[in-house]
Design an enzyme around this catalytic site. Sequence first.
Site, PDB file in Angstrom:
ATOM      1  N   ASN A 151       0.802  -1.225   0.000  1.00 55.47           N
ATOM      2  CA  ASN A 151       0.000   0.000   0.000  1.00 55.47           C
ATOM      3  C   ASN A 151       0.834   1.275   0.000  1.00 55.47           C
ATOM      4  O   ASN A 151       0.345   2.322  -0.379  1.00 55.47           O
ATOM      5  CB  ASN A 151      -0.956   0.001   1.204  1.00 55.47           C
ATOM      6  CG  ASN A 151      -0.282  -0.370   2.495  1.00 55.47           C
ATOM      7  OD1 ASN A 151       0.420  -1.378   2.583  1.00 55.47           O
ATOM      8  ND2 ASN A 151      -0.468   0.439   3.508  1.00 55.47           N
ATOM      9  N   THR A 237     -26.385  -8.228  11.295  1.00 58.56           N
ATOM     10  CA  THR A 237     -27.213  -7.936  10.131  1.00 58.56           C
ATOM     11  C   THR A 237     -26.353  -7.344   9.023  1.00 58.56           C
ATOM     12  O   THR A 237     -25.541  -6.455   9.262  1.00 58.56           O
ATOM     13  CB  THR A 237     -28.351  -6.970  10.527  1.00 58.56           C
ATOM     14  OG1 THR A 237     -29.083  -7.581  11.587  1.00 58.56           O
ATOM     15  CG2 THR A 237     -29.277  -6.689   9.353  1.00 58.56           C
ATOM     16  N   CYS A 324      -2.746   5.157   8.052  1.00 61.66           N
ATOM     17  CA  CYS A 324      -2.881   4.640   9.419  1.00 61.66           C
ATOM     18  C   CYS A 324      -1.753   5.140  10.293  1.00 61.66           C
ATOM     19  O   CYS A 324      -1.804   5.037  11.507  1.00 61.66           O
ATOM     20  CB  CYS A 324      -2.867   3.118   9.397  1.00 61.66           C
ATOM     21  SG  CYS A 324      -3.763   2.450   8.020  1.00 61.66           S
TER      22      CYS A 324
HETATM   23  C1  LIG Z   1      -6.491  -0.080   3.366  1.00 60.81           C
HETATM   24  C2  LIG Z   1      -5.793  -1.356   3.563  1.00 60.81           C
HETATM   25  C3  LIG Z   1      -6.240  -2.293   4.517  1.00 60.81           C
HETATM   26  C4  LIG Z   1      -7.367  -1.991   5.467  1.00 60.81           C
HETATM   27  O1  LIG Z   1      -8.614  -1.977   4.852  1.00 60.81           O
HETATM   28  P1  LIG Z   1      -9.842  -1.295   5.630  1.00 60.81           P
HETATM   29  O2  LIG Z   1     -11.027  -1.604   4.796  1.00 60.81           O
HETATM   30  O3  LIG Z   1      -9.548   0.157   5.697  1.00 60.81           O
HETATM   31  O4  LIG Z   1      -9.913  -1.936   6.980  1.00 60.81           O
HETATM   32  C5  LIG Z   1      -5.579  -3.496   4.613  1.00 60.81           C
HETATM   33  N1  LIG Z   1      -4.549  -3.790   3.810  1.00 60.81           N
HETATM   34  C6  LIG Z   1      -4.090  -2.930   2.885  1.00 60.81           C
HETATM   35  C7  LIG Z   1      -2.957  -3.329   2.016  1.00 60.81           C
HETATM   36  C8  LIG Z   1      -4.694  -1.684   2.732  1.00 60.81           C
HETATM   37  O5  LIG Z   1      -4.214  -0.831   1.816  1.00 60.81           O
END
Ligand SMILES: *Cc1c(COP(=O)(O)O)cnc(C)c1O
Length: 395
Positions: A151, A237, A324
Amino acid sequence: MFVYADNAATTCVSQTALDAMMPYLTGQYGNPSSLYTFGQTAHEAVEDARKTVASCIGAQPREIYFTSGGSEADNQAILSAAKAGARKNRRHLISTAFEHHAVLHTLKKLEKEGFEVTLLPVHEDGVARLQDLEVAVREDTALVTVMFANNEIGTVQPIAEIGAFCRDRGIPFHTDAVQAAGHMPIDVNEMNIDMLSLSGHKFHSPKGTGVLYARRSIPVYNLIEGGGQERGKRAGTENVAGIVALAAALKESCDHMAANTAKILPMRDRLLEGLGKIPHSVINGNPEKRVPGTVNICFEGLEGDGLLILLDQNGICASSGSACNAGSIDPSHVLLALGLPYELAHGSLRLSIGEYNTMEEIDHILTVVPRVVETLRSKSPLWQAMESGQKPHLI
Ligand SMILES: *Cc1c(COP(=O)(O)O)cnc(C)c1O
């Protein structure tokens, strides 16, 4: 000019996704578990979405579990394999040093519970090697989890090779495909993937929806106890509107993958060419093995956070690594895993573009970034020490 260049953090909701979900936010608000027709309409929408998602990754509908996002899917996949492994006295888990924290922190938690974790190196180019996996694997390995695409730097891992290796040895293989889904072709059978995580908000559906794919042979561990939704593996749900939007957005991204890539690549290349001219900078990650839209570059002698503030003042949304980690003073664990020195890793910039960006926006970025880098360097004691020869340049 406003430029959104942080598509790896999240994306806008597409018109297609919005149109698909709207009926379930308005008139069709039934509970999928209700027996009357009004509820069954919602149930059918969820089951149609399951079929759509399955067909986008070459899976069976019953192997698809809807979750609250990528993080939940990562947690559930890893815990499922860990619990199953422990029952057979297998407590060794393999991953890489630059996974998302949803993976790394889950592994940390398991370490405290007596599991052993081996993190494979990702080398200078941000790509894990099969040879390192061959060395790391043990008789008691319960899981290999390697992300599809990183990411922060966008590098793509040898998923099919790792999948074939794990299949040969009967080791479950999970991949966090959050950054790859909708951008790269994925086939869980061809690639021998046993579990896979997706997140809707990374491909133009709303935040708070995700998918865990788990092959039929994988015993799925239930993170949330309650009702019998998702075949008893994920209570609560269903987020019907979100699930419908996720499926519509994933299908749209997969249907337009070639066209989107053809639109993004020239923008990405212009970005790389322009940024590459800034002296004492380095572009991170293997130049070929990568998703189309993510660019990561380090500038010597400045702080990434300062860069982001000045870019923001110029209307540009970018990131210094992972969303994050915002507010953290430590440099990105991803850049450190590439072996970059601390000082250099601090000066990082991630620009992640998508099919909604334009060449004009790229040109705006390319006028602003060099100017801002110069401003920050002119105020940086580290940079001045380097320029006067008191300290060596790192690059
Ligand atoms: C954004 C991301 C996540 C987390 O996904 P969320 O839906 O925000 O919890 C996990 N892994 C990677 C590689 C990401 O880029």
